[in-house]
Scaffold this motif. Structure first.
Motif, PDB file in Angstrom:
ATOM      1  N   LYS A  89      19.730   5.069 -10.554  1.00 59.02           N
ATOM      2  CA  LYS A  89      19.680   5.041  -9.091  1.00 59.02           C
ATOM      3  C   LYS A  89      18.222   4.811  -8.722  1.00 59.02           C
ATOM      4  O   LYS A  89      17.334   5.519  -9.201  1.00 59.02           O
ATOM      5  CB  LYS A  89      20.182   6.369  -8.530  1.00 59.02           C
ATOM      6  CG  LYS A  89      20.153   6.459  -7.024  1.00 59.02           C
ATOM      7  CD  LYS A  89      20.727   7.778  -6.534  1.00 59.02           C
ATOM      8  CE  LYS A  89      19.755   8.891  -6.805  1.00 59.02           C
ATOM      9  NZ  LYS A  89      20.132  10.168  -6.207  1.00 59.02           N
ATOM     10  N   THR A  90      17.970   3.804  -7.875  1.00 62.30           N
ATOM     11  CA  THR A  90      16.596   3.439  -7.531  1.00 62.30           C
ATOM     12  C   THR A  90      16.351   3.572  -6.040  1.00 62.30           C
ATOM     13  O   THR A  90      17.194   3.220  -5.223  1.00 62.30           O
ATOM     14  CB  THR A  90      16.313   1.986  -7.972  1.00 62.30           C
ATOM     15  OG1 THR A  90      16.495   1.899  -9.385  1.00 62.30           O
ATOM     16  CG2 THR A  90      14.893   1.572  -7.647  1.00 62.30           C
ATOM     17  N   ALA A  91      15.172   4.108  -5.713  1.00 62.42           N
ATOM     18  CA  ALA A  91      14.711   4.184  -4.324  1.00 62.42           C
ATOM     19  C   ALA A  91      13.332   3.531  -4.277  1.00 62.42           C
ATOM     20  O   ALA A  91      12.492   3.786  -5.141  1.00 62.42           O
ATOM     21  CB  ALA A  91      14.638   5.627  -3.858  1.00 62.42           C
ATOM     22  N   THR A  92      13.111   2.665  -3.289  1.00 58.79           N
ATOM     23  CA  THR A  92      11.818   2.003  -3.153  1.00 58.79           C
ATOM     24  C   THR A  92      11.165   2.398  -1.837  1.00 58.79           C
ATOM     25  O   THR A  92      11.841   2.733  -0.868  1.00 58.79           O
ATOM     26  CB  THR A  92      11.964   0.465  -3.207  1.00 58.79           C
ATOM     27  OG1 THR A  92      12.801   0.050  -2.127  1.00 58.79           O
ATOM     28  CG2 THR A  92      12.551   0.004  -4.528  1.00 58.79           C
ATOM     29  N   GLY A  93       9.852   2.353  -1.828  1.00 65.04           N
ATOM     30  CA  GLY A  93       9.123   2.707  -0.622  1.00 65.04           C
ATOM     31  C   GLY A  93       7.672   2.315  -0.717  1.00 65.04           C
ATOM     32  O   GLY A  93       7.269   1.551  -1.590  1.00 65.04           O
ATOM     33  N   THR A  94       6.876   2.870   0.195  1.00 60.48           N
ATOM     34  CA  THR A  94       5.453   2.560   0.293  1.00 60.48           C
ATOM     35  C   THR A  94       4.673   3.854   0.449  1.00 60.48           C
ATOM     36  O   THR A  94       5.065   4.743   1.206  1.00 60.48           O
ATOM     37  CB  THR A  94       5.175   1.652   1.508  1.00 60.48           C
ATOM     38  OG1 THR A  94       5.970   0.475   1.378  1.00 60.48           O
ATOM     39  CG2 THR A  94       3.713   1.270   1.593  1.00 60.48           C
ATOM     40  N   ALA A  95       3.564   3.939  -0.279  1.00 57.88           N
ATOM     41  CA  ALA A  95       2.663   5.086  -0.168  1.00 57.88           C
ATOM     42  C   ALA A  95       1.348   4.615   0.434  1.00 57.88           C
ATOM     43  O   ALA A  95       0.841   3.545   0.077  1.00 57.88           O
ATOM     44  CB  ALA A  95       2.412   5.700  -1.539  1.00 57.88           C
ATOM     45  N   THR A  96       0.799   5.432   1.336  1.00 58.40           N
ATOM     46  CA  THR A  96      -0.528   5.168   1.894  1.00 58.40           C
ATOM     47  C   THR A  96      -1.352   6.441   1.774  1.00 58.40           C
ATOM     48  O   THR A  96      -0.824   7.557   1.926  1.00 58.40           O
ATOM     49  CB  THR A  96      -0.453   4.724   3.375  1.00 58.40           C
ATOM     50  OG1 THR A  96       0.253   5.723   4.120  1.00 58.40           O
ATOM     51  CG2 THR A  96       0.245   3.384   3.520  1.00 58.40           C
ATOM     52  N   ALA A  97      -2.624   6.268   1.504  1.00 52.38           N
ATOM     53  CA  ALA A  97      -3.513   7.415   1.337  1.00 52.38           C
ATOM     54  C   ALA A  97      -3.787   8.077   2.687  1.00 52.38           C
ATOM     55  O   ALA A  97      -3.959   7.401   3.703  1.00 52.38           O
ATOM     56  CB  ALA A  97      -4.814   6.980   0.692  1.00 52.38           C
ATOM     57  N   VAL A  98      -3.833   9.396   2.682  1.00 56.34           N
ATOM     58  CA  VAL A  98      -4.204  10.155   3.872  1.00 56.34           C
ATOM     59  C   VAL A  98      -5.714  10.029   4.032  1.00 56.34           C
ATOM     60  O   VAL A  98      -6.462  10.298   3.083  1.00 56.34           O
ATOM     61  CB  VAL A  98      -3.792  11.637   3.723  1.00 56.34           C
ATOM     62  CG1 VAL A  98      -4.345  12.475   4.863  1.00 56.34           C
ATOM     63  CG2 VAL A  98      -2.275  11.753   3.634  1.00 56.34           C
TER      64      VAL A  98
END
Length: 182
Positions: A89-98
């Motif tokens: 099961k795969t979930a994709t997304g985006t991370a941005t630095a605080v």
């Protein structure tokens, strides 16, 4: 329910859980994070070694995470759960630095239905401890509800894993509940 719909529901649940977890735990000091994190070095494939149980990961499954830096400074996130029967099961997304976190705190937003849930301002992916050679990372949330040990190798030595368990305990996580990779 088809696999795409199930993946969207899982991603929405993950985002909601991480968002709700980003308030500091009661009677706990602020969660300390690693020093500056080079997101280029942090990129690549990571294998889950242990985690605290959560509602969006099957207790018997293991997980892999692939992080890929993007030209805009964000990081593409692809989390894959591998179940004992081999299904994925795969979930994709985006991370941005605080801002101001030296890249040790990230806001992760997953695609699909989860995209409507905003990521907490303080981030929902805190890098608590990072090996100097970027071979292992302890990641959690400031309320101590979520915790993962990730490594570049599929398996760490028991002594190395224990170092990270001790750090998690020192930081206020309930390590008696850890689920370990077989």
């Amino acid at each position: 329910m088809n696999l795409r719909c199930l993946s969207l529901v899982a991603a929405a649940t993950l985002t909601a859980a991480l968002l709700s977890s980003c308030t500091s735990g009661k009677n706990l000091p602020p969660l300390a994070t690693a020093g500056p994190v080079d997101l280029q070095r942090y990129s690549g494939l990571w294998f889950e070694q242990f985690r605290l149980p959560n509602s969006f990961q099957n207790d018997e499954a293991t997980a892999e995470a692939r992080y890929t830096p993007q030209p805009d400074g964000s990081v593409r996130v692809v989390n894959t759960e591998v179940r004992p029967d081999g299904t994925r099961k795969t979930a994709t997304g985006t991370a941005t630095a605080v801002p101001g976190s030296r890249n040790s705190r990230l806001r992760v937003k997953f695609d699909g239905l989860a995209a409507i849930v905003p990521a907490a301002k303080e981030g929902n992916y805190w890098i608590i401890r990072l090996a100097p050679d970027y071979s292992a990372a302890l990641v959690g949330t400031p309320d101590r509800k979520f915790l993962w040990l990730l490594s570049r190798d599929r398996n760490l030595t028991p002594a190395r894993r224990n170092e990270y368990v001790q750090e998690a305990r020192r930081q206020g996580f309930d390590t008696s509940r850890l689920l370990s990779r077989p």
